[in-house]
Scaffold this motif. Structure first.
Motif, PDB file in Angstrom:
ATOM      1  N   TYR A 125       0.833  -1.209   0.000  1.00 22.97           N
ATOM      2  CA  TYR A 125       0.000   0.000   0.000  1.00 22.97           C
ATOM      3  C   TYR A 125       0.865   1.257   0.000  1.00 22.97           C
ATOM      4  N   GLU A 126       1.965   1.225   0.726  1.00 22.61           N
ATOM      5  CA  GLU A 126       2.858   2.394   0.736  1.00 22.61           C
ATOM      6  C   GLU A 126       3.446   2.624  -0.653  1.00 22.61           C
ATOM      7  N   LEU A 127       3.819   1.564  -1.327  1.00 19.57           N
ATOM      8  CA  LEU A 127       4.366   1.678  -2.680  1.00 19.57           C
ATOM      9  C   LEU A 127       3.303   2.199  -3.652  1.00 19.57           C
ATOM     10  N   LEU A 128       2.081   1.686  -3.520  1.00 21.61           N
ATOM     11  CA  LEU A 128       0.998   2.185  -4.375  1.00 21.61           C
ATOM     12  C   LEU A 128       0.764   3.680  -4.151  1.00 21.61           C
ATOM     13  N   GLU A 129       0.822   4.099  -2.895  1.00 21.25           N
ATOM     14  CA  GLU A 129       0.618   5.519  -2.587  1.00 21.25           C
ATOM     15  C   GLU A 129       1.767   6.359  -3.151  1.00 21.25           C
ATOM     16  N   GLU A 130       2.993   5.862  -3.024  1.00 17.77           N
ATOM     17  CA  GLU A 130       4.134   6.592  -3.602  1.00 17.77           C
ATOM     18  C   GLU A 130       3.963   6.755  -5.106  1.00 17.77           C
ATOM     19  N   ARG A 131       3.533   5.695  -5.769  1.00 17.98           N
ATOM     20  CA  ARG A 131       3.321   5.756  -7.227  1.00 17.98           C
ATOM     21  C   ARG A 131       2.207   6.741  -7.567  1.00 17.98           C
ATOM     22  N   ARG A 132       1.123   6.713  -6.789  1.00 19.72           N
ATOM     23  CA  ARG A 132       0.005   7.630  -7.031  1.00 19.72           C
ATOM     24  C   ARG A 132       0.474   9.076  -6.890  1.00 19.72           C
ATOM     25  N   LEU A 133       1.221   9.349  -5.827  1.00 18.07           N
ATOM     26  CA  LEU A 133       1.721  10.716  -5.612  1.00 18.07           C
ATOM     27  C   LEU A 133       2.700  11.119  -6.705  1.00 18.07           C
ATOM     28  N   ALA A 134       3.514  10.176  -7.169  1.00 20.21           N
ATOM     29  CA  ALA A 134       4.449  10.481  -8.254  1.00 20.21           C
ATOM     30  C   ALA A 134       3.690  10.809  -9.540  1.00 20.21           C
ATOM     31  N   ARG A 135       2.593  10.080  -9.800  1.00 23.61           N
ATOM     32  CA  ARG A 135       1.777  10.378 -11.002  1.00 23.61           C
ATOM     33  C   ARG A 135       1.151  11.757 -10.888  1.00 23.61           C
TER      34      ARG A 135
END
Length: 138
Positions: free
Chosen positions: A103-113
């Protein structure tokens, strides 16, 4: 845009923390049981010395020794049960930790997008401003 994963992260973090607390309790139980065994083993020489002082003590020592052996067996059974619980919690903790990291990785990716989209929009705006200035200059 996609939804934030923060609620999932909080839930997963809570799960990890709860399992870590359970593991700490298991560790305390394990330590307590091992301490009980150590105390029992330490008491045997003392009782042997006392038993050697009198005939009554010598006769009573047999019952004492049997009780110590039985108590150690019971503690070791409890220790085995605690170890089984520790294995189960350790496995669940590993799974919960992996879920948290996902979930942390998904959130990092979302914020990067989102950050990339903002930069792209800013760049498009700057490009548009530059084109208008260029058009006015001609």
């Amino acid at each position: 845009m996609t939804r934030s994963h923060e609620p999932l992260i909080r839930l997963a973090r809570f799960k990890v923390e709860e399992l870590q607390k359970q593991m700490a309790e298991i560790d305390r139980a394990r330590t307590s049981l091992n301490d009980q065994i150590s105390r029992l083993e330490a008491s045997v020489p003392e009782e042997q010395a006392e038993a050697a002082k009198s005939r009554e003590g010598f006769l009573a020592y047999g019952s004492y020794a049997q009780a110590v052996i039985k108590r150690k067996e019971n503690i070791r059974l409890s220790l085995a049960e605690v170890e089984g619980q520790a294995d189960s919690i350790r496995s669940r903790l590993e799974t919960a930790f992996q879920e948290l990291k996902k979930y942390e990785l998904l959130e990092e990716r979302r914020l990067a997008r989102i950050e990339a989209a903002v930069r792209s929009a800013e760049q498009a705006e700057l490009d548009e401003i530059a084109q208008m200035r260029a058009a006015r200059a001609h």
